[in-house]
Design a protein around this motif. Structure first.
Motif, mmCIF file in Angstrom:
data_model
loop_
_atom_site.group_PDB
_atom_site.id
_atom_site.type_symbol
_atom_site.label_atom_id
_atom_site.label_comp_id
_atom_site.label_asym_id
_atom_site.label_seq_id
_atom_site.Cartn_x
_atom_site.Cartn_y
_atom_site.Cartn_z
ATOM 1 N N TYR A 47 82.545 42.296 120.426
ATOM 2 C CA TYR A 47 83.571 42.754 121.352
ATOM 3 C C TYR A 47 82.894 43.420 122.538
ATOM 4 O O TYR A 47 81.976 44.228 122.368
ATOM 5 N N ALA A 48 83.347 43.082 123.748
ATOM 6 C CA ALA A 48 82.834 43.735 124.957
ATOM 7 C C ALA A 48 83.856 43.605 126.078
ATOM 8 O O ALA A 48 84.399 42.516 126.312
ATOM 9 N N ASP A 49 84.125 44.701 126.744
ATOM 10 C CA ASP A 49 84.937 44.727 127.964
ATOM 11 C C ASP A 49 86.297 44.042 127.830
ATOM 12 O O ASP A 49 86.738 43.331 128.734
ATOM 13 N N GLY A 50 86.964 44.235 126.703
ATOM 14 C CA GLY A 50 88.301 43.681 126.537
ATOM 15 C C GLY A 50 88.342 42.267 125.994
ATOM 16 O O GLY A 50 89.416 41.679 125.876
ATOM 17 N N TYR A 51 87.187 41.722 125.676
ATOM 18 C CA TYR A 51 87.130 40.343 125.177
ATOM 19 C C TYR A 51 86.437 40.285 123.821
ATOM 20 O O TYR A 51 85.475 41.005 123.572
ATOM 21 N N LEU A 52 86.941 39.397 123.004
ATOM 22 C CA LEU A 52 86.353 39.158 121.696
ATOM 23 C C LEU A 52 85.593 37.841 121.754
ATOM 24 O O LEU A 52 86.119 36.837 122.238
ATOM 25 N N TYR A 53 84.355 37.863 121.272
ATOM 26 C CA TYR A 53 83.529 36.661 121.195
ATOM 27 C C TYR A 53 83.466 36.268 119.727
ATOM 28 O O TYR A 53 82.957 37.015 118.900
ATOM 29 N N MET A 54 84.028 35.097 119.433
ATOM 30 C CA MET A 54 84.190 34.670 118.053
ATOM 31 C C MET A 54 83.578 33.280 117.869
ATOM 32 O O MET A 54 83.980 32.323 118.524
ATOM 33 N N ALA A 55 82.597 33.201 116.976
ATOM 34 C CA ALA A 55 81.957 31.932 116.656
ATOM 35 C C ALA A 55 82.714 31.261 115.524
ATOM 36 O O ALA A 55 83.249 31.930 114.638
ATOM 37 N N SER A 56 82.735 29.937 115.557
ATOM 38 C CA SER A 56 83.461 29.197 114.539
ATOM 39 C C SER A 56 82.631 28.015 114.053
ATOM 40 O O SER A 56 81.752 27.526 114.760
ATOM 41 N N GLU A 57 82.950 27.574 112.861
ATOM 42 C CA GLU A 57 82.282 26.397 112.325
ATOM 43 C C GLU A 57 82.870 25.109 112.904
ATOM 44 O O GLU A 57 82.508 24.019 112.486
ATOM 45 N N ASP A 58 83.758 25.231 113.887
ATOM 46 C CA ASP A 58 84.254 24.056 114.600
ATOM 47 C C ASP A 58 83.373 23.728 115.810
ATOM 48 O O ASP A 58 83.786 23.035 116.726
ATOM 49 N N PHE A 59 82.134 24.253 115.785
ATOM 50 C CA PHE A 59 81.100 24.000 116.808
ATOM 51 C C PHE A 59 81.381 24.753 118.112
ATOM 52 O O PHE A 59 80.926 24.350 119.172
ATOM 53 N N SER A 60 82.138 25.837 118.051
ATOM 54 C CA SER A 60 82.545 26.524 119.276
ATOM 55 C C SER A 60 82.302 28.023 119.224
ATOM 56 O O SER A 60 82.292 28.635 118.164
ATOM 57 N N LEU A 61 82.138 28.579 120.403
ATOM 58 C CA LEU A 61 82.184 30.017 120.621
ATOM 59 C C LEU A 61 83.391 30.248 121.515
ATOM 60 O O LEU A 61 83.527 29.595 122.558
ATOM 61 N N TYR A 62 84.279 31.141 121.094
ATOM 62 C CA TYR A 62 85.479 31.447 121.847
ATOM 63 C C TYR A 62 85.360 32.814 122.487
ATOM 64 O O TYR A 62 84.852 33.756 121.875
ATOM 65 N N CYS A 63 85.870 32.936 123.701
ATOM 66 C CA CYS A 63 86.039 34.229 124.361
ATOM 67 C C CYS A 63 87.539 34.425 124.489
ATOM 68 O O CYS A 63 88.223 33.662 125.181
ATOM 69 N N ILE A 64 88.067 35.447 123.804
ATOM 70 C CA ILE A 64 89.514 35.651 123.696
ATOM 71 C C ILE A 64 89.892 37.012 124.268
ATOM 72 O O ILE A 64 89.268 38.023 123.948
ATOM 73 N N ASN A 65 90.938 37.025 125.100
ATOM 74 C CA ASN A 65 91.438 38.264 125.667
ATOM 75 C C ASN A 65 92.029 39.152 124.573
ATOM 76 O O ASN A 65 92.861 38.711 123.789
#
Length: 161
Positions: A47-65
């Protein structure tokens, strides 16, 4: 829960076995949001600056508000594909985020857009980082020193077997 929870701004964030991220109000315990991915979320989140960085086994990294009032709660700021499942935590350093999918390689992305700045295929883990240098372990167990700006190797610290 499949990840350690994160508590921030009166909210608790965690991933579950159903491939979803949940955001719960810490006081009322009411669910504020659910975000589903196409793969398991088994790595700790960042978590940084209001955003969550979430890695997934669907081959992606998500940046979520999570906290930005100018975006809808749970809106995906960006999604970066890594080419392989991600089971390790992303790391946010300044204006960048690093993620390492299974079988190696470090993707170094801009935190604002998810655009890849550089990729080092031989890096298998993050050891540490300073403002200028990233210290990563390589496939031989040595520590590589990497320039944060362009990903150029600066040196290797060989470690004994």
């Amino acid at each position: 829960m499949t990840t350690p929870p994160i508590s921030t701004q009166g909210r608790v964030l965690f991933a579950s076995l159903d491939r979803s991220l949940y955001v719960v109000d810490a006081d009322s315990r009411s669910q504020l949001m659910q975000f589903e991915t196409d793969g398991a979320v088994s790595a700790p989140m960042a978590y940084a600056d209001g955003y969550l960085y979430m890695a997934s086994e669907d081959f992606s990294l998500y940046c979520i508000n999570i906290n930005d009032v100018n975006m809808k709660l749970g809106a995906v700021r960006w999604q970066a594909r890594t080419g392989l499942p991600v089971r390790t935590a992303p790391h946010v350093i300044g204006q960048h985020v690093m993620v390492m999918p299974m079988r190696g390689g470090m993707h170094y992305l801009t935190a604002a857009t998810g655009e890849q700045v550089w990729w080092r295929p031989e890096i298998t883990g993050l050891v540490s980082a300073s403002l200028d240098v990233i210290y990563g372990s390589d496939k031989s167990g040595n520590v590589m020193l990497i320039d944060q700006v362009d990903g150029a190797p600066l040196g290797v610290i060989p470690l004994p077997d």
